[in-house]
Design an enzyme around this catalytic site. Structure first.
Site, PDB file in Angstrom:
ATOM      1  N   CYS A 321      47.593  37.538  50.584  1.00 35.27           N
ATOM      2  CA  CYS A 321      46.871  38.814  50.595  1.00 35.27           C
ATOM      3  C   CYS A 321      46.983  39.464  49.239  1.00 35.27           C
ATOM      4  CB  CYS A 321      47.545  39.773  51.567  1.00 35.27           C
ATOM      5  SG  CYS A 321      47.004  39.597  53.209  1.00 35.27           S
ATOM      6  N   LEU A 323      46.027  43.196  47.055  1.00 35.55           N
ATOM      7  CA  LEU A 323      45.561  44.576  47.208  1.00 35.55           C
ATOM      8  C   LEU A 323      45.844  45.390  45.950  1.00 35.55           C
ATOM      9  CD1 LEU A 323      44.806  47.119  49.144  1.00 35.55           C
ATOM     10  CD2 LEU A 323      47.261  47.346  49.360  1.00 35.55           C
ATOM     11  N   GLN A 329      41.991  51.325  41.860  1.00 38.51           N
ATOM     12  CA  GLN A 329      40.959  50.271  41.862  1.00 38.51           C
ATOM     13  C   GLN A 329      39.919  50.458  40.762  1.00 38.51           C
ATOM     14  OE1 GLN A 329      39.348  50.031  45.838  1.00 38.51           O
ATOM     15  NE2 GLN A 329      41.247  49.202  46.682  1.00 38.51           N
ATOM     16  N   ARG A 330      39.241  49.347  40.449  1.00 36.52           N
ATOM     17  CA  ARG A 330      38.157  49.290  39.461  1.00 36.52           C
ATOM     18  C   ARG A 330      38.618  49.654  38.054  1.00 36.52           C
ATOM     19  NH1 ARG A 330      32.319  50.205  41.746  1.00 36.52           N
ATOM     20  NH2 ARG A 330      32.098  48.532  40.233  1.00 36.52           N
ATOM     21  N   TYR A 333      43.127  46.240  37.448  1.00 33.04           N
ATOM     22  CA  TYR A 333      44.425  45.827  38.005  1.00 33.04           C
ATOM     23  C   TYR A 333      44.274  44.645  38.967  1.00 33.04           C
ATOM     24  CZ  TYR A 333      46.509  50.115  36.137  1.00 33.04           C
ATOM     25  OH  TYR A 333      46.949  51.104  35.314  1.00 33.04           O
ATOM     26  N   LYS A 335      42.197  42.115  38.705  1.00 32.29           N
ATOM     27  CA  LYS A 335      42.153  40.883  37.904  1.00 32.29           C
ATOM     28  C   LYS A 335      43.523  40.596  37.288  1.00 32.29           C
ATOM     29  CE  LYS A 335      38.430  41.737  35.355  1.00 32.29           C
ATOM     30  NZ  LYS A 335      37.749  42.945  35.844  1.00 32.29           N
ATOM     31  N   GLU A 355      43.939  32.460  49.806  1.00 34.78           N
ATOM     32  CA  GLU A 355      43.680  32.109  51.202  1.00 34.78           C
ATOM     33  C   GLU A 355      42.310  32.642  51.630  1.00 34.78           C
ATOM     34  OE1 GLU A 355      47.331  32.456  53.640  1.00 34.78           O
ATOM     35  OE2 GLU A 355      45.977  33.151  55.200  1.00 34.78           O
ATOM     36  N   SER A 359      37.701  38.829  51.278  1.00 39.82           N
ATOM     37  CA  SER A 359      36.902  40.018  51.632  1.00 39.82           C
ATOM     38  C   SER A 359      35.761  40.144  50.627  1.00 39.82           C
ATOM     39  CB  SER A 359      37.784  41.262  51.563  1.00 39.82           C
ATOM     40  OG  SER A 359      38.164  41.480  50.225  1.00 39.82           O
TER      41      SER A 359
HETATM   42  N1  ACO Z   1      32.144  47.756  44.198  1.00 39.94           N
HETATM   43  C1  ACO Z   1      31.615  46.869  43.318  1.00 39.94           C
HETATM   44  N2  ACO Z   1      32.359  46.104  42.491  1.00 39.94           N
HETATM   45  C2  ACO Z   1      33.701  46.237  42.584  1.00 39.94           C
HETATM   46  C3  ACO Z   1      34.323  47.137  43.469  1.00 39.94           C
HETATM   47  C4  ACO Z   1      33.482  47.925  44.295  1.00 39.94           C
HETATM   48  N3  ACO Z   1      33.991  48.814  45.154  1.00 39.94           N
HETATM   49  N4  ACO Z   1      35.671  47.034  43.327  1.00 39.94           N
HETATM   50  C5  ACO Z   1      35.891  46.106  42.382  1.00 39.94           C
HETATM   51  N5  ACO Z   1      34.686  45.628  41.935  1.00 39.94           N
HETATM   52  C6  ACO Z   1      34.476  44.611  40.913  1.00 39.94           C
HETATM   53  C7  ACO Z   1      34.769  45.197  39.555  1.00 39.94           C
HETATM   54  O1  ACO Z   1      33.637  45.802  38.982  1.00 39.94           O
HETATM   55  C8  ACO Z   1      35.218  43.981  38.787  1.00 39.94           C
HETATM   56  O2  ACO Z   1      34.110  43.243  38.324  1.00 39.94           O
HETATM   57  P1  ACO Z   1      33.942  42.941  36.737  1.00 39.94           P
HETATM   58  O3  ACO Z   1      35.203  42.206  36.362  1.00 39.94           O
HETATM   59  O4  ACO Z   1      32.738  42.086  36.706  1.00 39.94           O
HETATM   60  O5  ACO Z   1      33.825  44.259  36.064  1.00 39.94           O
HETATM   61  C9  ACO Z   1      35.933  43.144  39.844  1.00 39.94           C
HETATM   62  O6  ACO Z   1      35.422  43.574  41.087  1.00 39.94           O
HETATM   63  C10 ACO Z   1      37.432  43.297  39.793  1.00 39.94           C
HETATM   64  O7  ACO Z   1      37.757  44.610  39.500  1.00 39.94           O
HETATM   65  P2  ACO Z   1      39.260  45.039  39.224  1.00 39.94           P
HETATM   66  O8  ACO Z   1      39.249  46.456  38.738  1.00 39.94           O
HETATM   67  O9  ACO Z   1      39.948  44.031  38.393  1.00 39.94           O
HETATM   68  O10 ACO Z   1      39.862  44.951  40.700  1.00 39.94           O
HETATM   69  P3  ACO Z   1      40.490  46.099  41.608  1.00 39.94           P
HETATM   70  O11 ACO Z   1      41.723  46.645  40.979  1.00 39.94           O
HETATM   71  O12 ACO Z   1      39.458  47.061  42.000  1.00 39.94           O
HETATM   72  O13 ACO Z   1      40.988  45.229  42.849  1.00 39.94           O
HETATM   73  C11 ACO Z   1      40.727  44.200  44.953  1.00 39.94           C
HETATM   74  C12 ACO Z   1      40.175  44.318  43.530  1.00 39.94           C
HETATM   75  C13 ACO Z   1      42.185  43.764  44.919  1.00 39.94           C
HETATM   76  C14 ACO Z   1      39.919  43.180  45.751  1.00 39.94           C
HETATM   77  C15 ACO Z   1      40.580  45.623  45.608  1.00 39.94           C
HETATM   78  O14 ACO Z   1      39.216  45.935  45.738  1.00 39.94           O
HETATM   79  C16 ACO Z   1      41.252  45.761  46.940  1.00 39.94           C
HETATM   80  O15 ACO Z   1      42.452  45.918  47.028  1.00 39.94           O
HETATM   81  N6  ACO Z   1      40.448  45.746  48.039  1.00 39.94           N
HETATM   82  C17 ACO Z   1      40.963  45.934  49.369  1.00 39.94           C
HETATM   83  C18 ACO Z   1      41.756  44.735  49.839  1.00 39.94           C
HETATM   84  C19 ACO Z   1      41.000  43.453  49.679  1.00 39.94           C
HETATM   85  O16 ACO Z   1      39.835  43.342  50.068  1.00 39.94           O
HETATM   86  N7  ACO Z   1      41.683  42.431  49.128  1.00 39.94           N
HETATM   87  C20 ACO Z   1      41.163  41.089  48.949  1.00 39.94           C
HETATM   88  C21 ACO Z   1      41.231  40.368  50.241  1.00 39.94           C
HETATM   89  S1  ACO Z   1      41.048  38.639  50.058  1.00 39.94           S
HETATM   90  C22 ACO Z   1      42.666  38.065  49.938  1.00 39.94           C
HETATM   91  O17 ACO Z   1      43.550  38.822  50.201  1.00 39.94           O
HETATM   92  C23 ACO Z   1      42.941  36.676  49.507  1.00 39.94           C
END
Ligand code: ACO
Ligand code: ZN
Length: 466
Positions: A321, A323, A329-330, A333, A335, A355, A359
């Site tokens: 997992c 998070l 977020q965004r 962090y 990446k 895994e 999402s």
């Molecule tokens: N809408 C559109 N694009 C988004 C959003 C959003 N809400 N959030 C992130 N992104 C995009 C970013 O623009 C970025 O793209 P880019 O590199 O082309 O600019 C990319 O996703 C990654 O952005 P980061 O800032 O590095 O990631 P962030 O810190 O936002 O974390 C994460 C991403 C961990 C998936 C976060 O959204 C999160 O915790 N979500 C809830 C939990 C979740 O879904 N976890 C993944 C489940 S799958 C698994 O666990 C294996």
């Protein structure tokens, strides 16, 4: 303006007929959009009728309680006994487009909504645990009051695919009526107030509070600010438990063993569940390691995000997992967490993969990380001798990045950089596509510095029972 008032009255008059299972256009908060939504629950609060709705083509985190003026009852579809909808103007919507993370079953007919049920988080947990234990043990009964040290609720650390380790799930037919609705209104974590996205099985007494107060260092939860203040006077932690294995500038990573720090690991999983949908309920954090990323200031090491990882994965998963907490977020962090997970795999000399299923946001983040990492390599290839074209194989990309072969191939396919020709994959170095992919390189400021990682992988298979 006049028309609006007439319409509103018209809608209001007919909202009495809106029951669970109905589908109708519902206005999305802070927008003028009226997407089709399903009513999951109805309740009266101080004589105001409220409707819990799920927007059909959107992720569940947008589900919301709305009042009747958000409903357009002119196009209502009523639920039929066989679970389908009786249309009055709208055809059954297709689940395409939008940012749907996963599909959901429609409301079961004849089952009342969550508001009528006495089922709650702890009861649900107890039921699930009993199921696993062949009804030998009853955990829900021995819930301690929330201002005593945390009872360490059972946890939910890993994503949804039923795998060999997964011994039970929250998403059963009956449970789903409850778990598909958000049950926590707000949490306070350090200096952040955060609105949860999904259901999490916190104990009943927590669920009824306007806000849950969580210690940002040990992650124990309390039902009031006063209770948390009392806790903070006793709590000496200023960072996650476990070993700090990485530090560069203000960013640190702590490695936590789910067996040695069970209470912390369980509270982390519970917190994470608020932002992770469709999580399988794990009863046992022993098989996992948790990598918590923090940002330090004079008050301590503040949790930003984390990922969990199985100590032994037969499927080469290097993340269970992942998070980033919403306030962070965004900002890159996510990446950074992903990069760290691959750095660990490089130290282990293995390739790894997250895994499945991912999402919607997980897929976006991984796609972005994979595309950038692979294009960066392709753009910087050097020929082995002068006058020759640079060459690289997919296996070499895997070795350099620790990204599993199937993810390398799917990324190259997604970027249109690969063809299947005479039984072989052939890379097509389309410079424009690659440049396009790494054009935001400057924007991606946060990177892991392998020199700052002080870590030796353990061979868990040799350790008998973790
Ligand atoms: N809408 C559109 N694009 C988004 C959003 C959003 N809400 N959030 C992130 N992104 C995009 C970013 O623009 C970025 O793209 P880019 O590199 O082309 O600019 C990319 O996703 C990654 O952005 P980061 O800032 O590095 O990631 P962030 O810190 O936002 O974390 C994460 C991403 C961990 C998936 C976060 O959204 C999160 O915790 N979500 C809830 C939990 C979740 O879904 N976890 C993944 C489940 S799958 C698994 O666990 C294996
Ligand atoms: Zn604490």
């Amino acid at each position: 303006m006049k028309e609006e008032i007439v319409d509103k009255d018209l809608f209001s008059d007919s909202t009495a007929s809106v029951v669970e299972g109905c589908r109708l256009p519902v206005r999305m908060r802070n927008t003028e959009d009226w997407p089709l939504a399903e009513v999951l629950s109805v309740k009266d609060v101080c004589n105001i009728r409220m409707f819990y709705v799920h927007y059909i083509d959107f992720n569940k985190r947008l589900d919301d309680w709305v009042s009747e003026d958000f409903l357009d009852t002119r196009k209502i579809q009523f639920p039929r006994k066989d679970g389908t909808q009786v249309g009055t103007g709208l055809s059954t919507p297709k689940k395409v487009g939008g940012t749907t993370g996963s599909s959901r079953p429609s409301s079961p007919l004849g089952v009342s909504g969550a508001s009528d049920l006495t089922v709650n988080g702890s009861a649900l947990l107890a039921a699930a645990i009993q199921k696993r234990n062949g009804r030998k043990r009853k955990i829900g009964d021995k819930e301690e009051p929330s201002d005593t040290p945390s009872p360490a609720p059972p946890s939910t650390p890993a994503p949804t695919t039923p795998g060999p380790r997964q011994s039970g799930s929250l998403v059963t037919h009956h449970d789903d009526v409850v778990t598909r609705m958000k049950n926590i209104q707000m949490i306070e974590l350090g200096r952040h107030r955060i609105k949860p996205w999904y259901f999490a099985p916190y104990p009943q007494e927590m669920v009824h509070q306007a806000c849950i107060y969580i210690c940002e260092f040990c992650l124990k939860y309390r039902k009031s600010e006063k209770c948390l203040e009392r806790h903070l006077m006793k709590c000496n932690l200023r960072h996650p438990p476990g070993n700090e294995i990485y530090r560069k500038q203000t960013i640190s990573f702590f490695e936590i063993d789910g067996r040695k720090n069970k209470a912390y690991a369980q509270n982390l999983c519970l917190l994470a569940k608020l932002f992770l949908d469709h999580k399988t309920l794990y009863y046992d954090t022993d098989p996992f390691l948790f990598y918590v990323m923090t940002e330090v200031d004079s008050r301590g090491f503040h949790i930003v995000g984390y990922f969990s990882k199985e100590k032994e994965s037969s499927e080469d998963y290097n993340v269970a997992c992942i998070l980033t907490l919403p306030p962070y977020q965004r900002k890159g962090y996510g990446k950074l967490l992903i990069e760290f997970s691959y750095e660990l795999s490089k130290f282990e000399g293995k390739t790894g993969s997250p895994e499945k299923p991912l999402s919607d946001l997980g897929l976006l983040s991984y796609r972005s990380y994979w595309a950038f990492t692979i294009c960066d390599i392709l753009m910087n290839m050097k020929p082995s001798s002068e006058g020759e074209r640079p060459q690289i194989t997919i296996n070499e990309i895997c070795e350099m990045t620790s990204i599993k072969k199937e993810d390398v191939v799917s990324t190259l396919q997604h970027l249109n950089l690969i063809n299947y020709y005479k039984g072989q994959y052939v890379l097509i170095l389309n410079e424009e596509a690659m440049k396009n992919c790494i054009k935001n390189k400057e924007k991606w400021k946060l990177h892991i510095d392998p020199k700052c990682l002080h870590w030796t992988p353990k061979d868990w298979s040799k350790r008998g029972k973790w």
